[in-house]
Scaffold this motif. Structure first.
Motif, PDB file in Angstrom:
ATOM      1  N   SER A 388       0.817  -1.217   0.000  1.00 12.14           N
ATOM      2  CA  SER A 388       0.000   0.000   0.000  1.00 12.14           C
ATOM      3  C   SER A 388       0.848   1.263   0.000  1.00 12.14           C
ATOM      4  O   SER A 388       0.313   2.368   0.067  1.00 12.14           O
ATOM      5  N   GLY A 389       2.165   1.106  -0.045  1.00  9.09           N
ATOM      6  CA  GLY A 389       3.038   2.252  -0.184  1.00  9.09           C
ATOM      7  C   GLY A 389       3.930   2.529   1.006  1.00  9.09           C
ATOM      8  O   GLY A 389       3.683   2.093   2.127  1.00  9.09           O
ATOM      9  N   ALA A 390       5.000   3.233   0.731  1.00 10.79           N
ATOM     10  CA  ALA A 390       5.926   3.768   1.730  1.00 10.79           C
ATOM     11  C   ALA A 390       6.505   5.030   1.122  1.00 10.79           C
ATOM     12  O   ALA A 390       6.319   5.308  -0.067  1.00 10.79           O
ATOM     13  N   VAL A 391       7.196   5.825   1.931  1.00 10.19           N
ATOM     14  CA  VAL A 391       7.694   7.106   1.440  1.00 10.19           C
ATOM     15  C   VAL A 391       9.142   7.302   1.854  1.00 10.19           C
ATOM     16  O   VAL A 391       9.584   6.808   2.892  1.00 10.19           O
ATOM     17  N   ILE A 392       9.889   8.011   1.012  1.00  7.01           N
ATOM     18  CA  ILE A 392      11.262   8.387   1.311  1.00  7.01           C
ATOM     19  C   ILE A 392      11.484   9.805   0.803  1.00  7.01           C
ATOM     20  O   ILE A 392      10.773  10.264  -0.113  1.00  7.01           O
ATOM     21  N   LYS A 393      12.432  10.512   1.401  1.00  8.20           N
ATOM     22  CA  LYS A 393      12.767  11.882   1.006  1.00  8.20           C
ATOM     23  C   LYS A 393      14.138  11.859   0.337  1.00  8.20           C
ATOM     24  O   LYS A 393      15.168  12.067   0.983  1.00  8.20           O
ATOM     25  N   PRO A 394      14.196  11.595  -0.971  1.00 10.76           N
ATOM     26  CA  PRO A 394      15.488  11.395  -1.646  1.00 10.76           C
ATOM     27  C   PRO A 394      16.424  12.590  -1.550  1.00 10.76           C
ATOM     28  O   PRO A 394      17.650  12.415  -1.475  1.00 10.76           O
ATOM     29  N   ALA A 395      15.868  13.802  -1.542  1.00 12.90           N
ATOM     30  CA  ALA A 395      16.721  14.987  -1.537  1.00 12.90           C
ATOM     31  C   ALA A 395      17.521  15.118  -0.246  1.00 12.90           C
ATOM     32  O   ALA A 395      18.525  15.829  -0.213  1.00 12.90           O
ATOM     33  N   CYS A 483      15.857   7.290   5.138  1.00 13.45           N
ATOM     34  CA  CYS A 483      14.843   6.675   5.997  1.00 13.45           C
ATOM     35  C   CYS A 483      13.587   6.400   5.194  1.00 13.45           C
ATOM     36  O   CYS A 483      12.967   7.323   4.662  1.00 13.45           O
ATOM     37  N   VAL A 484      13.204   5.138   5.105  1.00 13.07           N
ATOM     38  CA  VAL A 484      11.960   4.728   4.459  1.00 13.07           C
ATOM     39  C   VAL A 484      10.893   4.660   5.546  1.00 13.07           C
ATOM     40  O   VAL A 484      11.072   3.993   6.565  1.00 13.07           O
ATOM     41  N   LEU A 485       9.779   5.334   5.305  1.00 19.82           N
ATOM     42  CA  LEU A 485       8.771   5.557   6.336  1.00 19.82           C
ATOM     43  C   LEU A 485       7.383   5.139   5.868  1.00 19.82           C
ATOM     44  O   LEU A 485       7.168   4.860   4.689  1.00 19.82           O
TER      45      LEU A 485
END
Length: 576
Positions: A388-395, A483-485
Motif C-alpha cells: 500500500s506504499g511507503a515514502v522516502i525523502k530522496p533529496a 529513511c523509508v517511512l
C-alpha cells in the motif's frame, strides 16, 4: 453581499422572540455584551490553539487580540474558542495520536456554537491539518492564520535550524566530538523566538500547503512569527472572515482538485516534510477530492525542489526564504506547473497574487533550471514490503543509498532499537538495513516520529552518518537521511513488514520506486500462516476509539467514520 442578518446562522440563536433566544441574549449580557454587539453582525469563531505547553504558539494570546480587532473593524462579533494545542515538543507518545481529536473538536465547536465563520489559529505540525480537516467537514466560511516560523537559531557564530541541527549535533555528541558545554550552547540557541520550526519541517510544509491551497492570505505562511507584518496579517484575517460570511465563501468552493494539485506541487518544490503525504491525503478526502499516493508521486516526478531550505537544502532557513520573496515568489517560479485560476479565501484567483512576485535571492529560491534536487522532495515506494506504499525523502539522503540491497536487522520496539544503536561494539555494517516495526498508526500507538532511526554508535565511530533505515513510523519533517517511512499496511496489523526476518535481504530502488524483501512468495505465505496478532494497545477512552477506527498511512490516518461519504450528513443542532 449575498446574505442578510436574518439568514445568518448565529441569528437562529440570537434573533427570535422566544424563551430560548432570551436565554442566549441574557447570558451574552451577563458577559458585558449588548444588542449592539451582535445585532446585524456575523459571529466569527476565533479557534485558538494557544497553551502554556505550546512554544510554537506562545504569541497566540497576543495574536488573538489582533484577529478580534480585525473582526470588530469589519463589523463582526468575535468569539474566541480555545482548542487542543497539540504541542509537538511535549505531547507523548505522539501528536499524531490526537490530530483527529482536534479535528473532531473543531468540527463540533463550530457546529455547537452560534457562529457564522471562523479564523483558525495554528501552525505547529498537526494543528494545521487538524484545524482545516474539522472546518472542512463543518463547511462554514473560514480563513487559516498561520503561526509563522521562528527566527534563525544561533550558536558560536553558526546558524542553527530547529530539529535538523538537533539531530546533526546529537550524532556528533554521541560520537564524542561535541563537549557538554558546546551541546548546552546549541540547546540554548537553537530555538530563540516564538513561532514554529524555521526549517522546512512539517510546520512550514503544512502552512505552505494551506497557503497554496488558498486557505490563507496569499503568502501569509512565509511571514516570520516575530515580524510586525504578522500582527497586521492577523488583523486582516479577522476582517476577511467577516467578508467571507457575507459572501458565503465556503471551503467547498476553494478546496477543489485543482487546489489540491497546486498544494502538492508547491509542497514538492519546497522540499517538504514526509508528513505532508499523510495530511494532504486526509485533507483532500475530507473535502471529497480523490487524491492518493500515486497522484502525489506523479506530481513529484515533474516538480524539482527549488527552495534551498534545510533539511533538503544546504544552508538557508525560513527567515531567509521570506526575505528572498517567500511562497509567492516560489509559486511565480513554478509558472505553468500551477493552475492560476484556483480561487483563495480572498475570492480571487491565486494567479492575481502570484503575478508580480519577485525573487530577491536566486540561491534561496532557485530557478527551475538550477534546482536543489531535480525531482520533487518525496518519492512513494511499493513492493512486497509495502503493497500500500511507503515514502522516502530522496533529496535529504546520501545519494549512494538510493539504490541499495542489504541484510535486515530488526528491532520490534523502540527499546530494542536503542539497545542496538547505543552499543558501540554492535556487529553491524554500513550495508545493513536497520528496521523498526510496531511503530505505525496502531502499533506506535499513534505513529510516533521514530522513523529517523538513530545512527548506531558502532557506525558513527567509523565516520558513517547515513544508512538505509526502514519503519512503519513517521519522522520529523526537520529530519534527514535514507529513511523509508510509513510502510503500509503496518506491521502491528500483519502487514508484510511483520514477516521480515533478521538477515533477509531488503532492496531499495528509488528510481524504480521499489521496496522489496528478497523472499519468495511461498516463504512469505508460510510466515503469514504462523503470524499471530498482538494484543490491542488500548482498552478504554480515546485510544480505544482510535485503535478501532484509525486508517492506515496511505489513506491519511483519518478515522473511517469521519470520511465525507460515511453515513448521513449531520443536521444542525435544534435550538428552538
Amino acid at each position: 453581499m449575498t446574505k442578510i442578518y436574518e439568514e445568518l446562522r448565529s441569528a437562529r440563536w440570537m434573533a427570535p422572540d422566544n424563551l430560548r433566544a432570551f436565554g442566549h441574549r441574557s447570558r451574552a449580557r451577563q458577559m458585558g455584551h449588548g444588542p449592539e454587539d451582535w445585532e446585524g453582525k456575523p459571529v466569527i469563531a476565533v479557534i485558538n490553539t494557544w497553551s502554556e505547553a505550546q512554544p510554537c504558539h506562545m504569541h497566540f494570546r497576543d495574536r488573538a487580540e489582533f484577529v478580534k480587532r480585525g473582526i470588530l473593524q469589519a463589523g463582526g462579533f468575535p468569539m474566541e474558542l480555545p482548542a487542543l494545542s497539540l504541542s509537538e515538543s511535549f505531547v507523548k507518545p505522539s501528536t499524531m495520536l490526537y490530530r483527529n481529536m482536534l479535528a473532531m473538536e473543531v468540527e463540533e465547536l463550530l457546529r455547537s456554537h452560534p457562529v457564522d465563520g471562523a479564523v483558525l489559529m495554528g501552525g505547529c505540525d498537526k494543528t494545521t491539518p487538524a484545524l482545516i480537516m474539522g472546518a472542512i467537514s463543518m463547511n462554514l466560511p473560514f480563513i487559516f492564520m498561520p503561526a509563522g516560523p521562528m527566527l534563525r537559531g544561533n550558536y558560536a557564530g553558526k546558524t542553527l535550524g530547529s530539529g535538523t541541527d538537533s539531530w546533526k549535533y546529537w550524532d556528533e555528541r554521541r560520537a564524542g566530538n561535541l563537549s557538554q558545554q558546546e551541546w548546552q550552547g546549541v540547546e540554548g540557541g537553537i530555538a530563540r523566538s516564538y513561532g514554529h520550526c524555521m526549517t522546512m519541517g512539517t510546520a512550514s510544509t503544512m502552512t505552505a500547503i494551506a497557503d497554496s491551497m488558498g486557505l490563507t492570505f496569499p503568502g501569509a505562511s512565509s511571514i516570520p512569527a516575530p515580524d510586525a507584518g504578522h500582527q497586521r496579517m492577523a488583523a486582516s484575517c479577522g476582517r476577511r472572515a467577516v467578508e467571507m460570511v457575507w459572501e458565503d465563501l465556503t471551503p467547498d468552493q476553494i478546496i477543489t482538485p485543482t487546489a489540491i494539485n497546486n498544494a502538492a506541487t508547491v509542497a514538492m518544490a519546497t522540499g517538504c516534510s514526509t508528513n505532508a503525504i499523510i495530511h494532504l491525503v486526509a485533507m483532500a478526502q475530507r473535502a471529497g477530492v480523490d487524491f492518493n499516493l500515486k497522484d502525489l508521486d506523479a506530481i513529484g516526478r515533474g516538480t524539482p525542489v527549488i527552495a534551498n531550505v534545510r533539511p533538503s537544502g544546504e544552508e538557508y532557513l525560513m527567515e531567509d526564504f521570506f526575505y528572498a520573496g517567500g511562497l509567492l515568489a516560489l509559486m511565480e517560479r513554478l509558472g505553468d506547473k500551477l493552475d492560476h485560476s484556483a480561487i483563495t479565501v480572498t475570492g480571487r484567483p491565486i494567479g492575481e497574487a502570484i503575478e508580480g512576485a519577485v525573487v530577491y535571492n536566486d540561491d534561496v529560491i532557485r530557478p527551475l533550471d538550477n534546482p536543489v534536487y531535480l525531482e520533487g522532495s518525496l518519492a512513494v515506494l511499493h513492493g512486497n514490503l509495502a503493497p500500500s506504499g511507503a515514502v522516502i525523502k530522496p533529496a535529504a539522503c546520501d545519494q549512494k543509498l538510493l539504490k541499495h540491497t542489504g541484510p535486515a536487522l530488526i528491532a520490534n520496539s523502540y527499546a530494542e532499537l536503542k539497545t542496538i544503536v547505543e552499543d558501540i561494539d554492535y556487529p553491524i555494517t554500513p550495508d545493513t538495513v536497520l528496521v523498526l516495526r510496531n511503530a505505525g498508526p496502531q502499533g506506535g500507538p499513534g505513529m510516533p516520529e521514530w522513523g529517523m532511526l538513530p545512527m548506531p554508535k558502532a557506525l558513527l565511530k567509523n565516520g558513517y552518518r547515513d544508512m538505509v533505515r526502514l519503519s512503519d513510523a513517521r519522522m520529523s519533517g526537520t529530519s534527514y537521511g535514507a529513511c523509508v517511512l510509513h510502510v503500509a499496511p503496518e506491521s502491528f496489523i500483519g502487514g508484510p513488514l511483520a514477516l521480515l526476518k533478521n538477515g533477509d535481504l531488503v532492496t531499495l530502488d528509488v528510481e524504480k520506486r521499489l521496496l522489496q524483501m528478497e523472499v519468495s512468495d511461498e516463504e512469505i505465505a508460510r510466515r503469514r500462516a504462523e503470524w499471530t496478532s498482538p494484543e490491542p494497545r488500548y482498552e478504554r477512552g480515546f485510544g480505544y476509539m482510535y485503535s478501532r477506527h484509525i486508517e492506515q498511512a496511505d489513506k491519511g490516518c483519518d478515522f473511517d467514520f469521519l470520511k465525507t461519504d460515511f453515513g448521513k450528513p449531520i443536521s444542525e443542532p435544534e435550538i428552538n
